[in-house]
Design a protein around this motif. Sequence first.
Motif, PDB file in Angstrom:
ATOM      1  N   ILE A 132       0.852  -1.188   0.000  1.00 43.01           N
ATOM      2  CA  ILE A 132       0.000   0.000   0.000  1.00 43.01           C
ATOM      3  C   ILE A 132       0.890   1.241   0.000  1.00 43.01           C
ATOM      4  CG2 ILE A 132      -2.042  -0.931   1.099  1.00 43.01           C
ATOM      5  CD1 ILE A 132      -0.756   0.334   3.711  1.00 43.01           C
ATOM      6  N   ALA A 139      -0.854   8.950   3.779  1.00 41.02           N
ATOM      7  CA  ALA A 139      -1.232   8.990   5.187  1.00 41.02           C
ATOM      8  C   ALA A 139      -0.217   9.803   5.980  1.00 41.02           C
ATOM      9  CB  ALA A 139      -1.333   7.569   5.736  1.00 41.02           C
ATOM     10  N   GLY A 142      -0.628  13.355   5.450  1.00 37.83           N
ATOM     11  CA  GLY A 142      -1.755  13.859   6.225  1.00 37.83           C
ATOM     12  C   GLY A 142      -1.358  14.154   7.660  1.00 37.83           C
ATOM     13  N   TYR A 146      -0.189  18.121  11.420  1.00 41.41           N
ATOM     14  CA  TYR A 146      -0.295  18.320  12.861  1.00 41.41           C
ATOM     15  C   TYR A 146       0.829  19.161  13.433  1.00 41.41           C
ATOM     16  CZ  TYR A 146      -4.151  15.240  13.266  1.00 41.41           C
ATOM     17  OH  TYR A 146      -5.379  14.700  13.136  1.00 41.41           O
TER      18      TYR A 146
ATOM     19  N   ILE B  38      -4.054   6.023  15.558  1.00 38.71           N
ATOM     20  CA  ILE B  38      -2.831   5.417  15.031  1.00 38.71           C
ATOM     21  C   ILE B  38      -2.678   4.001  15.592  1.00 38.71           C
ATOM     22  CG2 ILE B  38      -0.316   5.607  15.008  1.00 38.71           C
ATOM     23  CD1 ILE B  38      -0.695   8.610  14.827  1.00 38.71           C
ATOM     24  N   PRO B  50      -3.919  -4.016   5.635  1.00 36.59           N
ATOM     25  CA  PRO B  50      -3.129  -2.789   5.519  1.00 36.59           C
ATOM     26  C   PRO B  50      -3.884  -1.639   4.870  1.00 36.59           C
ATOM     27  CG  PRO B  50      -2.390  -4.413   3.943  1.00 36.59           C
ATOM     28  CD  PRO B  50      -3.350  -5.104   4.834  1.00 36.59           C
ATOM     29  N   PHE B  51      -4.822  -1.970   3.961  1.00 36.11           N
ATOM     30  CA  PHE B  51      -5.580  -0.908   3.305  1.00 36.11           C
ATOM     31  C   PHE B  51      -6.426  -0.153   4.322  1.00 36.11           C
ATOM     32  CE2 PHE B  51      -9.378   0.528   0.963  1.00 36.11           C
ATOM     33  CZ  PHE B  51      -8.770   1.358   0.068  1.00 36.11           C
ATOM     34  N   ALA B  54      -4.223   2.202   6.282  1.00 32.29           N
ATOM     35  CA  ALA B  54      -3.874   3.436   5.579  1.00 32.29           C
ATOM     36  C   ALA B  54      -5.054   4.386   5.540  1.00 32.29           C
ATOM     37  CB  ALA B  54      -3.401   3.111   4.166  1.00 32.29           C
ATOM     38  N   ILE B  57      -5.665   6.072   8.908  1.00 29.67           N
ATOM     39  CA  ILE B  57      -4.807   7.222   9.188  1.00 29.67           C
ATOM     40  C   ILE B  57      -5.149   8.379   8.265  1.00 29.67           C
ATOM     41  CG2 ILE B  57      -2.436   8.057   9.179  1.00 29.67           C
ATOM     42  CD1 ILE B  57      -1.549   5.524  10.271  1.00 29.67           C
ATOM     43  N   MET B  58      -5.377   8.085   6.968  1.00 23.56           N
ATOM     44  CA  MET B  58      -5.628   9.179   6.023  1.00 23.56           C
ATOM     45  C   MET B  58      -6.907   9.924   6.353  1.00 23.56           C
ATOM     46  SD  MET B  58      -4.611   7.563   2.429  1.00 23.56           S
ATOM     47  CE  MET B  58      -5.606   8.573   1.395  1.00 23.56           C
ATOM     48  N   TYR B  60      -9.250   9.439   9.177  1.00 20.27           N
ATOM     49  CA  TYR B  60      -9.551   9.876  10.539  1.00 20.27           C
ATOM     50  C   TYR B  60      -8.478  10.808  11.076  1.00 20.27           C
ATOM     51  CZ  TYR B  60     -13.518   6.863  10.769  1.00 20.27           C
ATOM     52  OH  TYR B  60     -14.730   6.300  10.540  1.00 20.27           O
ATOM     53  N   ALA B  61      -7.220  10.328  11.063  1.00 20.36           N
ATOM     54  CA  ALA B  61      -6.175  11.173  11.652  1.00 20.36           C
ATOM     55  C   ALA B  61      -5.812  12.322  10.736  1.00 20.36           C
ATOM     56  CB  ALA B  61      -4.946  10.318  11.951  1.00 20.36           C
ATOM     57  N   GLY B  62      -5.814  12.071   9.408  1.00 18.86           N
ATOM     58  CA  GLY B  62      -5.308  13.085   8.486  1.00 18.86           C
ATOM     59  C   GLY B  62      -6.337  14.114   8.092  1.00 18.86           C
ATOM     60  N   HIS B 129      -4.716  -6.778  -0.358  1.00 25.05           N
ATOM     61  CA  HIS B 129      -5.919  -6.380   0.362  1.00 25.05           C
ATOM     62  C   HIS B 129      -6.722  -5.353  -0.408  1.00 25.05           C
ATOM     63  CE1 HIS B 129      -7.840  -4.443   3.991  1.00 25.05           C
ATOM     64  NE2 HIS B 129      -8.299  -5.660   3.972  1.00 25.05           N
TER      65      HIS B 129
END
Lengths: 354, 167
Positions: A132, A139, A142, A146, B38, B50-51, B54, B57-58, B60-62, B129
């Motif tokens: 990925i 990611a 992104g 912060y 995270i 793994p998808f 990623a 993170i992209m 929710y966190a990003g 995945h």
Amino acid sequence: MTPEVLSLSNAPALWAAAMLVKIIVAFSVLMGIVAYATWVERKVIGRMQTRLGPTMTGPNGLLQPIADGIKLFFKEDIIPNEASKFAFVLAPMMILAPALISMAVIPFGGDYHFTFHGVTYLIPMQITDLNIGILFILAMAGLGVYGIVLAGLSSNSKYSLLGGIRASAQMISYELAAGLSIITIFMLSETLSLSGIVAAQKEVLWGITALPSWMHNWYIFSQPLAFGLFVVGSMAEINRTPFDLPEAETELVSGFCTEYSSMKYALFFMAEYANMVTISAIATTLFLGGWDGPFYGWINFLVKVFGFMFFFIWIRATFPRLRYDQLMQLGWKVMIPLALGNIVVTAIAVLLWQ
Amino acid sequence: MLSILFYLFAVVSIFSAFYVTKSRSPVNSALWLVTTFICFAVLYITLDAPFMAAIQIMVYAGAIMVLIVFVIMLLNLGTAVKKRYTHALVWGGGMSILMLIVTNFFIRRSIPTGTVGDITTQTIKSYGHTELIGRAMFTDFLLPFEIASILLLVAIIGAVVLSKREV
């Protein structure tokens, strides 16, 4: 007898050793480039503005980055009383770490054949090949927001706050444009792994066998628009000069890092250059065929990365800073529609010709 | 090795989830929430997804948390927003213990039979995945996918209409 070629997963100890060596080498080379990028930037911009740049420290000012580092290291580290301490200390680390982590998935060169006790092992010149890969990089990009946002917010100063607000709005907008422009690359290569993308770019240009064999299928030829959008979008995302509104010196007294001093300030600077290296490496891998080229593996890669770095420095010497409304207009009304249109056109083309 | 990782990240995620509610400054709460996300991403990776990691993170966190932090920044909420102690804490704690007991009851009610479905670790390793999720989304679950995209489109149009009163 042809020597047997094994992958390293058959030898755990050797695998761990190779991994450690790769991480240490990649990290130290990256840090070296970061340190000397500051010197090159000052020299090149100096020459472009008919100045000399640093000349005094060492021959041609070559020791200047070390001198700067020592100076910043010994300065007093000030944390403002009104600042929220935890976030204030965390922010410089949060901005540097994602830039460094992204290097983990970038392939630097072809497989290296390593003979140990008569058995040849295959070592990929890439710290880890995630399937990925690109999503991992997106990611991490992104998470890079912060650092700046927290720095702006925790400093408890109005200039920092304005810088932080500008940074978060700008980075969210341009992350979208840069991310959407990459989607066409997955469509053509049909893989998300970065080494897979490099492998896909080694074929003949556009699949036309009549062309000379040294013309490889680098995606810059099939996706010039995506390349342009990605470079501009990622320059805006890492706040490089025509888009450096979050740290505009003239209006915001360097914005989100106003209150920082000493090593924490140095970390912001390192992060800026580390981001530059990372963006150059990603653009090289996605659009310029990675380590593919006339020289030996990783030398091609470094040449392309340095080319990009020079380009970024050149832009800094050339363009004035955008106004904030121009920035937002460019991001939302020009780049995102172009990226979406490019996806639609590419999808139709893939359906017709592949 | 995998179970050590699991326990490490599970402990960290529970700890940080607790501090989301306990921390008095909204910014620190947001940061703890990012830590939780995270940790979830790492747990997804250990589950061979793994998808999902990623995307976790992209998205929710990003994206979402950055927007929340952005709102906190614009409103300039001080540290005094949350009081140190309210009765909600007791009720919340009681509810979460109850939930834990109920979940535990439902998990332990049945016995795992050991049968596996079509998608095993081997399938994920050989196809990837992302490819599996993509195929499922655009073949078996096409209608729900389209409905979700129309829902998102409606939300986007609604946001534009609400934020732009006069054209």
